[in-house]
Design a protein around this motif. Sequence first.
Motif, PDB file in Angstrom:
ATOM      1  N   LEU A  35     107.291 -66.040 -10.590  1.00 44.03           N
ATOM      2  CA  LEU A  35     108.368 -65.837  -9.445  1.00 44.03           C
ATOM      3  C   LEU A  35     108.587 -65.034  -9.478  1.00 44.03           C
ATOM      4  CD1 LEU A  35     106.894 -70.077  -9.697  1.00 44.03           C
ATOM      5  CD2 LEU A  35     105.477 -68.339  -8.298  1.00 44.03           C
ATOM      6  N   GLU A  36     109.396 -64.462  -9.789  1.00 49.16           N
ATOM      7  CA  GLU A  36     110.793 -63.636  -9.435  1.00 49.16           C
ATOM      8  C   GLU A  36     109.935 -62.104  -8.762  1.00 49.16           C
ATOM      9  OE1 GLU A  36     113.893 -64.308  -9.778  1.00 49.16           O
ATOM     10  OE2 GLU A  36     113.252 -65.835 -11.137  1.00 49.16           O
ATOM     11  N   SER A  37     108.819 -62.270  -8.970  1.00 51.46           N
ATOM     12  CA  SER A  37     107.894 -61.191  -8.401  1.00 51.46           C
ATOM     13  C   SER A  37     107.199 -62.006  -6.894  1.00 51.46           C
ATOM     14  CB  SER A  37     106.940 -59.985  -9.408  1.00 51.46           C
ATOM     15  OG  SER A  37     105.835 -60.622  -8.285  1.00 51.46           O
ATOM     16  N   PRO A  38     107.351 -60.759  -5.551  1.00 47.57           N
ATOM     17  CA  PRO A  38     106.786 -61.220  -3.932  1.00 47.57           C
ATOM     18  C   PRO A  38     105.186 -61.076  -4.336  1.00 47.57           C
ATOM     19  CG  PRO A  38     108.214 -59.150  -3.933  1.00 47.57           C
ATOM     20  CD  PRO A  38     108.257 -59.662  -5.714  1.00 47.57           C
ATOM     21  N   ALA A  39     104.735 -60.331  -5.317  1.00 50.38           N
ATOM     22  CA  ALA A  39     103.171 -60.331  -5.573  1.00 50.38           C
ATOM     23  C   ALA A  39     102.800 -61.887  -6.275  1.00 50.38           C
ATOM     24  CB  ALA A  39     102.573 -58.931  -6.293  1.00 50.38           C
ATOM     25  N   SER A  40     103.324 -62.730  -6.995  1.00 45.80           N
ATOM     26  CA  SER A  40     103.456 -63.645  -7.750  1.00 45.80           C
ATOM     27  C   SER A  40     103.900 -64.711  -7.142  1.00 45.80           C
ATOM     28  CB  SER A  40     104.387 -63.816  -9.235  1.00 45.80           C
ATOM     29  OG  SER A  40     103.554 -62.808 -10.366  1.00 45.80           O
ATOM     30  N   ARG A  41     104.752 -64.383  -6.059  1.00 45.42           N
ATOM     31  CA  ARG A  41     104.631 -65.355  -4.938  1.00 45.42           C
ATOM     32  C   ARG A  41     103.438 -65.801  -4.629  1.00 45.42           C
ATOM     33  NH1 ARG A  41     109.800 -63.567  -5.715  1.00 45.42           N
ATOM     34  NH2 ARG A  41     110.463 -62.761  -3.651  1.00 45.42           N
ATOM     35  N   SER A  42     102.954 -64.144  -3.912  1.00 44.13           N
ATOM     36  CA  SER A  42     101.164 -64.490  -3.134  1.00 44.13           C
ATOM     37  C   SER A  42     100.682 -65.219  -3.418  1.00 44.13           C
ATOM     38  CB  SER A  42     101.488 -62.652  -2.901  1.00 44.13           C
ATOM     39  OG  SER A  42     102.790 -62.534  -2.086  1.00 44.13           O
ATOM     40  N   PHE A  43     100.378 -64.770  -4.871  1.00 47.75           N
ATOM     41  CA  PHE A  43      99.674 -65.521  -5.753  1.00 47.75           C
ATOM     42  C   PHE A  43     100.060 -66.958  -5.457  1.00 47.75           C
ATOM     43  CE2 PHE A  43      98.265 -61.427  -7.771  1.00 47.75           C
ATOM     44  CZ  PHE A  43      97.189 -61.298  -7.418  1.00 47.75           C
TER      45      PHE A  43
END
Length: 117
Positions: A58-66
Amino acid sequence: MPASTPMFVNAVIDADRQAPDPLALLVRAYDRAIRACETFDHAGAQQTITVLREALDLESPASRSFDSLYAWCEECVNSRDFVSAAQCLRTLRDAWRRAGHLSPVGPPTRWSDLPVC
């Protein structure tokens, strides 16, 4: 198996074989979640979506979007809207499948070589 335990923890890998392909594991998780939605299996859908969410960094913006998409799928499942959850998960799974079949290419040499979005 407790609900918080990932499904793939107990997978056995033969010493003579390679570790499972991470993309193949991801696609299988999507397949399980979709199948659970198609059979109106609330617990199975919840468990598999949890596995998908726990796999994210969840450190990555893409992961937060997922994570937001998965949270929406969980909300759908909790409100018994299995069709919407399955449609979203199916779209994500199909995109990962297509991405896995792309052959590696070098960087574009001209502007006209860039894909049109």
